[in-house]
Design a protein around this motif. Structure first.
Motif, PDB file in Angstrom:
ATOM      1  N   PRO A  30      37.752  51.919  38.212  1.00 25.71           N
ATOM      2  CA  PRO A  30      38.552  51.475  37.161  1.00 25.71           C
ATOM      3  C   PRO A  30      39.879  50.786  37.971  1.00 25.71           C
ATOM      4  O   PRO A  30      40.181  51.195  38.645  1.00 25.71           O
ATOM      5  N   LEU A  31      40.690  49.851  37.067  1.00 30.00           N
ATOM      6  CA  LEU A  31      41.436  48.882  37.834  1.00 30.00           C
ATOM      7  C   LEU A  31      42.810  49.675  38.042  1.00 30.00           C
ATOM      8  O   LEU A  31      43.397  49.387  38.697  1.00 30.00           O
ATOM      9  N   ASP A  87      37.551  58.300  31.674  1.00 30.51           N
ATOM     10  CA  ASP A  87      37.891  56.798  31.771  1.00 30.51           C
ATOM     11  C   ASP A  87      36.380  56.180  31.436  1.00 30.51           C
ATOM     12  O   ASP A  87      35.376  56.610  31.758  1.00 30.51           O
ATOM     13  N   ASP A  89      34.410  52.451  31.889  1.00 35.26           N
ATOM     14  CA  ASP A  89      34.663  51.094  32.444  1.00 35.26           C
ATOM     15  C   ASP A  89      33.121  50.314  31.768  1.00 35.26           C
ATOM     16  O   ASP A  89      32.082  50.682  32.358  1.00 35.26           O
ATOM     17  N   THR A 216      38.563  50.206  30.631  1.00 40.61           N
ATOM     18  CA  THR A 216      38.514  48.996  30.794  1.00 40.61           C
ATOM     19  C   THR A 216      37.312  48.208  30.207  1.00 40.61           C
ATOM     20  O   THR A 216      36.371  48.754  30.477  1.00 40.61           O
ATOM     21  N   VAL A 234      43.849  41.726  32.021  1.00 41.99           N
ATOM     22  CA  VAL A 234      43.882  41.934  33.331  1.00 41.99           C
ATOM     23  C   VAL A 234      43.484  40.627  34.182  1.00 41.99           C
ATOM     24  O   VAL A 234      44.046  39.981  35.031  1.00 41.99           O
ATOM     25  N   THR A 246      38.760  40.455  30.922  1.00 43.10           N
ATOM     26  CA  THR A 246      38.873  42.026  31.508  1.00 43.10           C
ATOM     27  C   THR A 246      39.975  42.380  30.943  1.00 43.10           C
ATOM     28  O   THR A 246      41.255  41.856  31.317  1.00 43.10           O
ATOM     29  N   TRP A 247      39.924  43.435  29.922  1.00 41.32           N
ATOM     30  CA  TRP A 247      41.195  44.306  29.461  1.00 41.32           C
ATOM     31  C   TRP A 247      41.046  45.487  29.992  1.00 41.32           C
ATOM     32  O   TRP A 247      40.141  46.435  30.038  1.00 41.32           O
ATOM     33  N   ARG A 248      42.305  46.269  29.683  1.00 38.14           N
ATOM     34  CA  ARG A 248      42.465  47.635  30.320  1.00 38.14           C
ATOM     35  C   ARG A 248      43.573  48.005  29.564  1.00 38.14           C
ATOM     36  O   ARG A 248      44.755  47.611  28.906  1.00 38.14           O
ATOM     37  N   ARG A 250      45.419  51.562  29.416  1.00 37.41           N
ATOM     38  CA  ARG A 250      45.569  52.545  30.131  1.00 37.41           C
ATOM     39  C   ARG A 250      46.379  53.966  29.386  1.00 37.41           C
ATOM     40  O   ARG A 250      46.875  54.897  29.998  1.00 37.41           O
TER      41      ARG A 250
END
Ligand code: TRP
Ligand code: ZN
Length: 517
Positions: A30-31, A87, A89, A216, A234, A246-248, A250
């Protein structure tokens, strides 16, 4: 005294032994692994009675099987026992020309019991090799249950990583009320909305609002289209005639609040107070939605003043043209609209970021904790902006005859998943809050709203918990009040057709007085 306490006694939350920051062997890491850094916001799952252990397999190890659901009264197979996802991804691609979705989901999970086998929720799709900690696992499928048997039994408390490669044409999920959700094609892409059970229509999920996680979501689409997800963008990279967004997110998010809506969009970024905004509008809806969307920063500021600091890192909106969906949804950080919203609808979905997204029900029958609160938020916005007061709206609704849509089902007990989003849940739910406001007075009422948010932000709640806090804040016994408003079918007898002022007086009299105004 807490209403229907027996229903909830069985679901006292046991904080699962969280392995905070446990390193899992993830190929695509994960980022943002340093998620908020605190256990206070880590998702936990209420325990499910462990299934009786199955016999030891020859040469295998004994261990329990994770339950196929978490005992939700409306959706018994949604969610799964024995796992707590930390999480997700999701690396996906979609081609509107073929309607084919393909990708790989990587889930970091903590076992909340010994697990010989566990389930995820996923409908349809063809699977590649599913692995647990890099080792191929045995897979069986039973409806929406994706049953995963790892090579080795997982021990309670262990962190592990599941990788699910999958592909196919997503089928929208049709709800008991006939509405469509999940991955729903539009003329130029797809709108992705999942309340209450659409997520397994496009990714493998532990599909219960009790298991919040970080996400993510990366989506590759043909050039010219935009894919809009939750949280922060992101990266956006173009290659070979396609673009990857790419979306995050958090912050903890329930599976039903995820989105990766895609299509032709006009994107505007900016700030609402200090919060970065990302607003995506289908060009056909721009003219009608622009004057409404311009008020988004003002609405966020209004809601922050009223309820407390905005819970997430980004805010925005997605306005699509999706007549086949027919409703808006409070997708986390970016509510999704099937058409240009009006002021009230935008305010409604934004208020859900506090009540619904940050403070989330534990069981679907408690849906009034979302819809009643969001509807009442519309009323207080109007009241404070020169429109009808919340009490005027209440008085208007109080005139509704006994056979009106408004009175059944009672908002605290919709009875059936087909009535999850019935008008009574919204309007009689909001009337309940307005009646409470009158009964306990503005100072106590607004303290209650703020404390309810502050004390349950990023968590899960039930109606008895709200009743208990209301009683604590107001120092009143509110048992009869909430029973009448939330759980008793039909028009409350203390509301005759002569208006709410008289009605309120009658209610006070019937309860022996003591009400302050
Ligand atoms: N929760 C949405 C709202 O903001 C409404 C909604 C979600 C809905 N899913 C639905 C309405 C399915 C009807 C059918 O009000
Ligand atoms: Zn709503």
């Amino acid at each position: 005294m807490p209403i229907r306490s027996s229903v909830y006694a069985a679901c006292a939350v046991v904080v699962a032994a969280l392995v905070v920051g446990a390193a899992a062997p993830v190929a695509a890491a994960p980022l943002d692994p340093a998620d908020l850094g605190g256990s206070a916001v880590s998702g936990t799952v209420a325990p499910v009675a462990a299934a009786p252990p199955e016999a030891t397999r020859p040469g295998g190890r004994s261990g329990a099987v994770g339950a196929p659901g978490v005992d939700d009264p409306f959706f018994p197979l949604a969610g799964n026992g024995g796992i707590d996802v930390q999480d997700y991804d999701l690396r996906l691609s979609y081609n509107p020309a073929t309607d084919r979705l393909e990708g790989t989901a990587t889930l970091r999970i903590v076992a909340t019991q010994d697990l010989r086998r566990f389930d995820l929720d996923l409908r349809k799709f063809t699977l590649g090799t599913v692995t647990v900690d890099g080792v191929p696992a045995a897979i069986t499928r039973d409806g929406q249950e994706l049953q995963i048997t790892p090579k080795r039994t997982l021990r309670k408390g262990a962190a592990f990583t599941v990788v699910v490669p999958y592909a196919g044409v997503p089928e929208p999920v049709v709800d008991p009320d006939g509405s469509s959700e999940g991955f729903v094609p539009t003329k130029d892409g797809a709108v992705v909305v999942n309340e209450p059970q659409g997520s397994p229509g496009w990714y493998p999920a532990n599909d219960t609002p009790r298991d919040k996680a970080t996400y993510t979501i990366a989506m590759t689409v043909p050039r010219g289209l935009t894919a809009v997800g939750n949280g922060a963008l992101v990266s956006q990279t173009a290659a070979g005639g396609r673009t990857t967004f790419t979306w995050r997110e958090r912050f903890p998010m329930a599976p039903y609040l995820t989105t990766i809506t895609l299509g032709k969009f006009v994107v505007t970024t900016g700030r609402a107070g200090g919060i970065p905004t990302y607003v995506a509008v289908d060009p056909s809806q721009a003219r009608a939605s622009d004057p409404v969307l311009r008020k988004l920063p003002e609405m966020v500021a209004f809601l922050q003043d009223l309820y407390g600091q905005y819970p997430f890192e980004t805010v925005g909106a997605i306005v699509d043209d999706a007549p086949n969906v027919g409703y808006a949804l409070e997708t986390q950080t970016k509510p999704a609209f099937d058409r240009a919203p009006d002021d009230a609808t935008l305010l409604h979905e934004l208020s859900h970021q506090w009540y619904g997204d940050a403070v989330t029900l534990r069981q679907w029958p408690d849906i009034w904790l979302h819809e009643g609160f969001a509807t009442w938020s519309e009323w207080i916005w109007a009241e404070r902006h020169g429109g009808q007061t919340a009490q005027q709206r209440f008085d208007e609704l109080a005139q509704e005859p006994a056979d009106s849509y408004l009175w059944n089902p009672p908002p605290g007990d919709p009875g059936s998943p087909a009535d999850l989003f019935s008008g009574s849940v919204y309007d009689r739910g909001a009337m309940t809050l307005q009646a409470l406001r009158v009964k306990i007075g503005d100072p106590a009422f607004f303290t209650l709203m703020r404390r309810w948010y502050a004390e349950h932000k990023y968590g899960n709640v039930s109606t008895p918990e709200f009743v208990a806090l209301a009683q604590q804040v107001s120092r009143q016994d509110l048992g009869a009040f909430f029973t009448a408003w939330l759980y008793t079918p039909g028009k409350p007898p203390f509301l005759a057709d002569d208006g709410a002022a008289a009605a309120s007086a009658r209610l006070a009299a019937s309860e022996g007085g003591g009400r302050r105004r």
